[in-house]
Design a protein around this motif. Structure first.
Motif, mmCIF file in Angstrom:
data_model
loop_
_atom_site.group_PDB
_atom_site.id
_atom_site.type_symbol
_atom_site.label_atom_id
_atom_site.label_comp_id
_atom_site.label_asym_id
_atom_site.label_seq_id
_atom_site.Cartn_x
_atom_site.Cartn_y
_atom_site.Cartn_z
ATOM 1 N N UNK A 368 -19.862 -3.869 -39.883
ATOM 2 C CA UNK A 368 -19.210 -5.156 -39.654
ATOM 3 C C UNK A 368 -20.228 -6.141 -39.098
ATOM 4 N N UNK A 397 -27.418 -10.058 -48.054
ATOM 5 C CA UNK A 397 -27.825 -10.198 -46.662
ATOM 6 C C UNK A 397 -26.725 -9.639 -45.779
ATOM 7 N N UNK A 398 -26.837 -9.842 -44.464
ATOM 8 C CA UNK A 398 -25.756 -9.405 -43.558
ATOM 9 C C UNK A 398 -24.415 -9.959 -44.041
ATOM 10 N N UNK A 400 -23.173 -10.409 -46.786
ATOM 11 C CA UNK A 400 -22.442 -9.715 -47.847
ATOM 12 C C UNK A 400 -21.198 -9.068 -47.240
ATOM 13 N N UNK A 401 -21.273 -8.776 -45.923
ATOM 14 C CA UNK A 401 -20.127 -8.195 -45.215
ATOM 15 C C UNK A 401 -18.941 -9.149 -45.160
ATOM 16 N N UNK A 475 -32.233 -11.788 -40.996
ATOM 17 C CA UNK A 475 -31.649 -10.937 -39.955
ATOM 18 C C UNK A 475 -31.466 -9.488 -40.413
ATOM 19 N N UNK A 476 -30.974 -9.315 -41.614
ATOM 20 C CA UNK A 476 -30.608 -7.981 -42.119
ATOM 21 C C UNK A 476 -31.753 -6.984 -41.992
#
Lengths: 630, 203
Positions: A368, A397-398, A400-401, A475-476
């Motif tokens: 998450x 990337x993040x 995508x969540x 970030x990811x």
């Protein structure tokens, strides 16, 4: 020599530094990201005059490193496997032109896949491009293979591939690490020399270069026949069974055979392409069956001319999707051995135990967005503004969540949020589908491959809202700099910053607003205006930059923002906030009657106040005690 | 019962499981560095990327000479779990005769502990996060569990050696970490003394 604990990626980086690599470039992507970071670390530790760069994308990274090689320096480029698709154009071309300084292409494959969109095998791309491949089975071997790779690259004047996989990249291994590497000088001939027949070869000359490449490959194959990187273990006379394995699968096969309690000849292939055919044929001679274990596809198996004895992926005995886990390897080898009448140790795995666990129906802990992540705020505002009917193309990337929040409906590859939005608009227009299209793309991904699609969309008068989620970093993958950042790969703050809004304007976009997604109301109003622009006869593509740094990368602005909350006693456990907002700090009470705040991970961003439409999440007054419900 | 699958005595296989943020990777590195200090070769696997964003995190640690970064189910000598559900999710990794050390405040399902007992495996539970909170931070739960494992002689290291590595690896919060190790260790020694090898003992 002292021993240290190194990641596989760091072991590769150390190998590069030890072998005099002068230019290393990369675009971050799991599982490859620590290669360049490690290169910077060891370059500093050993005071090597090397250059490292996080490039804008993999094609750029590839060509920067290739140019260094053409200038006579040893160089390397690292990326995740799908990054090689982005760099495929120069990859194929460089095989023809050849290289001067040793040049290693390092695409990290991801069997599983663990964190990629495909399980593609970079070795197959190397086969197609006619580039020799080294396939290490452990961090220690990956480090050692760098020397072999450079030697081969320079001996035959061609690019070579060093291909690790996720389990190697992220393996930690104890390795001896020198305190000092001693003297190291760049080759004196390291200057670019003009060579029109090679560096500017036209198609007619390319034909000749292709013939030359074929000749080189033939010689490389002969060379690999006697390479120490291909070795037979547990050679035994009259063995009816054999195993051919490469990469991490070779290490797993050796482990499985030990557990099975049998000695089976194992040909470990360190150079799967071009395959040392003579060695393989000699190994297979006299055996009834040979199991081929490799990841993620069938590079070795495909090159074996007579596959009648082969058990593998093409043949069907080895699963042709998913990772080769220890269990899969143990079961497969155990079955084959038993069928051949060999007694083996039974598996110590208890299926009943797994069944009991499965019956518990433990809820999967899906990844998450972090507490305080500004992407969540942007997605939540988007969903409230445009509802479930709008189409939400997303990206890599993040964020995508955002699919957890149903705010990401598509993702294909880097940059495709823009092109999918563009394409869906054009397809929808033909059939009268006028649903709003609201795409999201991260800052690094936009700079990687979102600009050219944006030009295309503006130029052809497409209409959609593009939200650029600008958290000021990649970030990811561990906070690598983007072209917008003030810092470079070596940590210095010398970067020339390129603001995203300037780039967006230069693409011809008429509507661009930069807004903090933490200010939910103002962010929604911006989205509304952006949507109006897409509906305006004079309008077109509208871009909203959601501007707020990643809370892990730069927690400072969060401290200024400090809004602790409490969940009031009236909370009725309706779960709206859990589903629509999905903050890890909001947890359902054990009896399901209400939602609790997990104080241990809450970052006091106050964003969830908007997530309870009933008003049960409220700012905590300074005087209020923290009520504990957990 | 403890057939070691043709492995030497110096070998140990560990599974370390928890949730993102619980310091699974730190615990793995701590144990790996301790092994290195004892001249034991190690190879381990780490979880990166998507799985770090609050999801389940599990690492495999192989001490003693293997080149394989992964451990198969049914072959782990030790399971260290910092979370109840993650313990269950990974319990099938435990080999016959293996030992599980679990941070939890409630007991494992009866049928699972019964099956573990039949396989000669030991399960020791401790409400390690409460012990950690008593030291002021849940962040040292991982170290409490490691101390607990040492108290049960489940790890191939002496307490002193681990204390030294922990001291090196945690320049910040060193005192709290060392206290956490001690608290876990004492809890382990206490339960090891008070119980025969029997699943489900709370410290």
């Amino acid at each position: 020599m002292p021993t240290d604990l190194l990641l596989g990626n760091e072991a590769i980086a150390l190998g590069l530094i030890e072998q005099g690599c002068r230019v290393a470039t990369a675009y971050p992507g799991t599982p490859s990201s620590e290669i360049l970071a490690g290169f910077v670390k060891f370059k500093k530790r050993y005071a090597r005059p090397a250059y490292a760069e996080w490039s804008t994308n993999e094609k750029v990274a590839f060509e920067i490193a290739l140019a260094a090689s053409w200038a006579g320096l040893r160089s390397a480029v690292a990326m995740k496997q799908v990054g090689l698709n982005v760099a495929a154009d120069p990859f194929f071309s460089a095989a023809y032109t050849g290289v001067r300084g040793g040049f290693i292409v390092i695409p990290a494959d991801d069997p599983g896949p663990q964190s990629s969109q495909t399980e593609q095998d970079s070795r197959m791309l190397a086969m197609s491009a006619k580039v020799p491949v080294f396939d290490p089975s452990s961090p220690a071997e990956a480090r050692a293979m760098v020397a072999h790779a450079y030697a081969l690259s320079e001996r035959f004047g061609m690019p070579v591939m060093l291909r690790p996989t996720t389990r190697l990249c992220h393996a930690l291994q104890s390795l001896s690490v020198a305190d000092d590497l001693g003297q190291d000088d760049a080759p004196p001939a390291a200057r670019f020399r003009k060579d029109p027949l090679r560096w500017t070869a036209t198609p007619k000359l390319r034909y000749r270069l292709h013939l030359e490449l074929n000749e080189k490959l033939h010689k490389v194959q002969q060379f690999f026949e006697t390479s120490p990187l291909n070795a037979v273990f547990d050679e035994a006379q009259q063995a009816r069974l054999g195993v051919i394995a490469s990469g991490v699968a070779a290490a797993l096969a050796q482990q499985a055979l030990r557990e099975l309690g049998v000695r089976v000849p194992l040909l470990k292939i360190g150079t799967p392409y071009p395959l040392p055919h003579g060695l393989v044929e000699r190994f297979m001679a006299g055996k009834d069956q040979v199991v081929v274990l490799e990841e993620p596809d069938a590079c070795i198996e495909l090159q074996i001319d007579d596959r009648r004895k082969v058990l593998g992926r093409l043949e069907g005995s080895v699963p042709n999707a998913g990772e080769l886990t220890p269990e899969r390897v143990f079961d497969l080898l155990g079955r084959v051995l038993q069928q051949a009448g060999v007694h083996v140790n039974a598996s110590r795995f208890e299926p009943e135990m797994q069944r009991l666990v499965d019956d518990l129906g433990l809820p999967p802990r899906r990844p998450r967005l972090c507490p305080g992540c500004s992407h969540r705020s942007a997605f939540f505002a988007m969903k409230r503004e445009f509802g479930p009917k709008a189409i939400y193309p997303g990206d890599i990337g993040c964020y995508t969540l955002g699919t957890n929040l149903r705010a990401v409906d598509t993702f294909v590859d880097m940059g495709a949020a823009v092109t999918m939005a563009d394409g869906l608009f054009k397809a929808g227009r033909l059939v009268g589908d006028d649903r709003p299209i609201v795409a999201t793309i991260g800052d690094s991904t936009f700079l990687h491959s979102g600009i050219v699609p944006l030009m295309n969309a503006v130029h052809t008068r497409s209409r959609f809202v593009l939200v650029i989620l600008d958290n000021h970093t990649t970030a990811m993958t561990g906070f690598q700099p983007t072209a917008e950042a003030d810092y470079l790969a070596n940590g210095s703050q010398d970067a020339h910053q390129i603001p995203i809004p300037d780039l967006v304007r230069a693409c011809g976009v008429q509507f661009i607003e930069v807004t903090d997604p933490y200010d939910q109301e103002s962010f929604r109003r911006t989205l509304r205006r952006a949507h109006q622009h897409t509906q305006d006869p004079q309008g077109g593509v509208a871009v909203v930059v959601a501007d707020r740094p990643c809370v892990l990368y730069d927690p400072e602005p969060l401290r200024e923002h400090h809004i602790p909350v409490i969940i009031t006693e009236e909370c009725d456990g309706c779960r709206y906030c859990l589903e629509a907002f999905e903050c890890p700090a909001l947890v359902l009470h054990l009896d399901g009657s209400r939602v609790d705040l997990d104080e241990r991970i809450c970052v006091d961003c106050g964003q969830c106040i908007d997530a309870c439409y009933k008003g049960f999440i409220v700012p905590r007054m300074p005087s209020q005690e923290v009520t504990e419900h957990g | 019962m403890d057939s070691r699958g043709g492995r030497s005595r110096a070998e140990a296989r560990l599974i370390i499981a928890g949730v993102g943020g619980q310091g699974v990777v730190f615990a793995t590195r701590l144990l790996a560095h301790t092994a290195i200090a004892l001249d034991l070769p190690v190879i381990a696997s780490e979880t990166h990327g998507m799985s770090q964003r609050g999801g389940s995190v599990v690492t495999h640690l192989h001490i003693g000479g293997s080149q394989a970064p992964l451990i198969g189910r049914g072959t782990a000598d030790v399971l260290l779990a910092f979370d109840h559900d993650e313990a269950l999710r990974n319990i099938a990794f435990l080999a016959p005769g293996g030992t599980a050390l679990i941070n939890t405040d409630h007991s494992l399902p009866q049928d699972i502990t019964a099956l573990l007992e039949r396989r000669g495996a030991q399960v020791h539970t401790l409400h390690a996060s409460r012990r950690a909170m008593e030291l002021g931070t849940a962040a040292v739960t991982n170290v409490v569990v490691i101390g607990f494992a040492l108290g049960h002689h489940a790890l191939p290291f002496p307490l002193e050696r681990l204390r030294a590595t922990l001291s090196d690896l945690s320049p910040r919060g060193r005192e709290t970490n060392l206290q956490a190790l001690e608290v876990g260790y004492q809890a382990g020694v206490a339960t090891a003394r008070s119980t025969r090898p029997h699943p489900g003992a709370e410290g």
